[in-house]
Design a protein around this motif. Structure first.
Motif, PDB file in Angstrom:
ATOM      1  N   ASP A   2       0.841  -1.194   0.000  1.00 14.10           N
ATOM      2  CA  ASP A   2       0.000   0.000   0.000  1.00 14.10           C
ATOM      3  C   ASP A   2       0.879   1.248   0.000  1.00 14.10           C
ATOM      4  OD1 ASP A   2      -1.705   2.063   0.515  1.00 14.10           O
ATOM      5  OD2 ASP A   2      -2.815   1.049   2.107  1.00 14.10           O
ATOM      6  N   LEU A   3       0.663   2.110  -1.000  1.00 13.33           N
ATOM      7  CA  LEU A   3       1.481   3.312  -1.136  1.00 13.33           C
ATOM      8  C   LEU A   3       1.474   4.153   0.137  1.00 13.33           C
ATOM      9  CD1 LEU A   3       3.143   5.197  -2.964  1.00 13.33           C
ATOM     10  CD2 LEU A   3       1.007   6.234  -3.712  1.00 13.33           C
ATOM     11  N   HIS A   6       3.866   2.692   2.864  1.00 18.68           N
ATOM     12  CA  HIS A   6       5.298   2.522   2.650  1.00 18.68           C
ATOM     13  C   HIS A   6       6.038   3.615   3.412  1.00 18.68           C
ATOM     14  CE1 HIS A   6       9.224   2.183   0.775  1.00 18.68           C
ATOM     15  NE2 HIS A   6       8.834   1.006   0.301  1.00 18.68           N
ATOM     16  N   TRP A  45       8.275   6.602  -7.353  1.00 18.41           N
ATOM     17  CA  TRP A  45       7.005   5.877  -7.323  1.00 18.41           C
ATOM     18  C   TRP A  45       7.241   4.372  -7.324  1.00 18.41           C
ATOM     19  CZ3 TRP A  45       4.600   2.592 -10.929  1.00 18.41           C
ATOM     20  CH2 TRP A  45       3.268   2.288 -10.653  1.00 18.41           C
ATOM     21  N   THR A  49       5.988   1.845  -4.260  1.00 21.42           N
ATOM     22  CA  THR A  49       4.997   0.805  -4.523  1.00 21.42           C
ATOM     23  C   THR A  49       5.596  -0.587  -4.446  1.00 21.42           C
ATOM     24  OG1 THR A  49       5.418   1.021  -6.916  1.00 21.42           O
ATOM     25  CG2 THR A  49       3.569   2.279  -5.977  1.00 21.42           C
ATOM     26  N   ARG A  51       7.691  -1.906  -6.445  1.00 23.51           N
ATOM     27  CA  ARG A  51       7.970  -2.492  -7.765  1.00 23.51           C
ATOM     28  C   ARG A  51       9.456  -2.501  -8.082  1.00 23.51           C
ATOM     29  NH1 ARG A  51       2.913  -0.440  -7.951  1.00 23.51           N
ATOM     30  NH2 ARG A  51       1.363  -1.479  -9.272  1.00 23.51           N
TER      31      ARG A  51
END
Length: 438
Positions: A2-3, A6, A45, A49, A51
């Motif tokens: 969940d952004l 973080h 970003w 996230t 990624r």
């Protein structure tokens, strides 16, 4: 991930940085080091996230922007080194190891001025209460830790717990040394599951002791970190009561720091998983304390009644060592503190007298706190002689215990008497100045 949860996203929002702002700061930091960087908001970003993971160079740049020593990166790993103080570690083997590693950092504490926010304190308790019934992870596998060393650590931790209950100038350093050894063995991750549970139990017990020593020294952020580590380690060891007791200590600290509403919510979660009557009795007493601060007379009485009922079910054979000290003396004296908060000094005096008469004489820190409470009750009853006598005894006991928290509590009460003209108060102030000056 969940952004909003973080730690990097949290830090960016706390500093009021956009993604472009943080990317610019990182590029500027790179230029100061003679480096070139292509970090942009899209890269930020991706990190937030989950990624992508920042390279070692990017993490060093980020650490410089945030003022975090480079050593923390190796000690805690990404993203646990980020100073997002209210981002609790997950109750997983990796998260628990991160929580334990956090207490090993001996440099100047980058978070010494912070304590857990209300939402985080409650999140830790809620996460534990929710996840605890699940089967413990089987990921902690590998080569067996040496049995002789493990047995030695277990024996020493038990002895150190007994030492921590009494004033001893070297006990804190000894506990820290043994805790560091246990954490090092855990981080190496070379043990069978059974040995891992035993190692986590040792780490939990030592972290719990270390937290109380820091709490008594008024090092609240450090105490919180150690109690949080104890909850994690106890969870990995499968010790529900030790985890619940450590959470109750966090709640007690919250009440001490004038956050009683937080304490009640933490205690609700902790009690939902406590196994033994002794642990539930302690949780009820601490709930009563928080209710009293909130002027909830009904809630206070209900919690005290429950605490006594649970204590009657306590059996030494099934009571874990971490809570073996729990007794009717604790319930009575804490009940006295509750009645003081609720404006009933006469009832408070009766309860505290009973508690003090039954208290184990070896528990000097507890005695100092209870004597301070009794002095406050005598003050509310307008008995200057009794108040001065108890305040003096509280100060002497606190100084002998070496607990800064207890000394500060007694000293704060004495400072409130500065304008009292009665001879006992004048003598008390003079005595306190001499004792505190030495």
């Amino acid at each position: 991930m969940d952004l909003d949860r973080h730690p990097l996203a949290y830090l960016r929002r706390r500093h009021h940085w956009s993604g472009d702002d943080l990317a610019r700061l990182l590029r500027e930091q790179a230029r100061r080091r003679g480096l070139r960087s292509g970090i942009d908001r899209n890269r930020i970003w991706l990190w937030e996230t989950g990624r992508a993971t920042p390279s070692e160079e990017s993490q060093l740049l980020l650490a410089a922007v945030l003022g975090v020593p480079g050593a923390a990166l190796e000690q805690l790993r990404w993203p646990h080194w980020l100073p997002a103080f209210d981002q609790p570690a997950p109750f997983s083997p990796e998260g628990s190891r991160a929580a334990l590693r956090e207490v090993q950092i001996t440099r100047m504490d980058r978070r010494s001025f912070l304590v857990l926010s209300s939402s985080t304190l409650i999140d830790i308790a809620a996460d534990w209460a929710r996840i605890e019934p699940r089967h413990l992870s089987q990921a902690l596998d590998g080569q067996a830790v040496d049995e002789e060393l493990l047995t030695w650590l277990e024996q020493r931790s038990s002895e150190l717990r007994a030492l921590a209950a009494r004033p001893h100038p070297r006990v804190s350093a000894l506990i820290d040394a043994h805790l560091n050894t246990a954490i090092d063995l855990l981080v190496q991750d070379r043990y069978a599951p059974a040995a891992g549970r035993r190692l986590h139990a040792v780490a939990a017990e030592l972290a719990h002791c270390a937290a109380w020593l820091r709490f008594d020294a008024d090092r609240h952020a450090d105490a919180q970190r150690h109690w949080q580590a104890a909850v994690h380690a106890a969870h990995q060891a499968g010790d529900r009561d030790l985890a619940a007791v450590a959470l109750s200590d966090l709640a007690y600290q919250a009440t001490w720091l004038s956050r009683p509403a937080d304490a009640i919510r933490v205690l609700d979660h902790a009690r939902s998983r406590a196994r033994t009557a002794a642990a539930r009795s302690l949780l009820d007493v601490r709930r009563a304390r928080a209710c009293a601060v909130l002027q909830d007379r009904h809630g206070t009485q209900r919690a005290l009644t429950s605490a006594e009922a649970e204590l009657e079910q306590m059996h030494p054979s099934s009571t874990p060592p971490v809570i073996s000290w729990m007794s009717i003396a604790d319930i009575n004296a804490d009940a006295g503190r509750c009645w003081l908060d609720l404006g009933d000094p006469t009832r408070a005096g009766t309860a505290i007298n009973s508690g003090l008469s039954e208290l184990d004489p070896r528990r000097a820190r507890t005695r100092a706190v209870f004597l301070t409470y009794r002095a406050e009750g005598a003050l509310q009853d307008r008995d200057a002689t009794a108040a001065a006598a108890d305040a003096l005894a509280a100060l002497d006991t606190a100084l002998a215990s070496g607990a800064t928290r207890c000394v500060d509590l007694a000293s704060a009460l004495i400072r409130r008497l500065d304008d009292r003209p009665e001879p006992p108060m004048i003598e008390l102030r003079e005595y306190a100045r001499e004792r505190l000056a030495t």
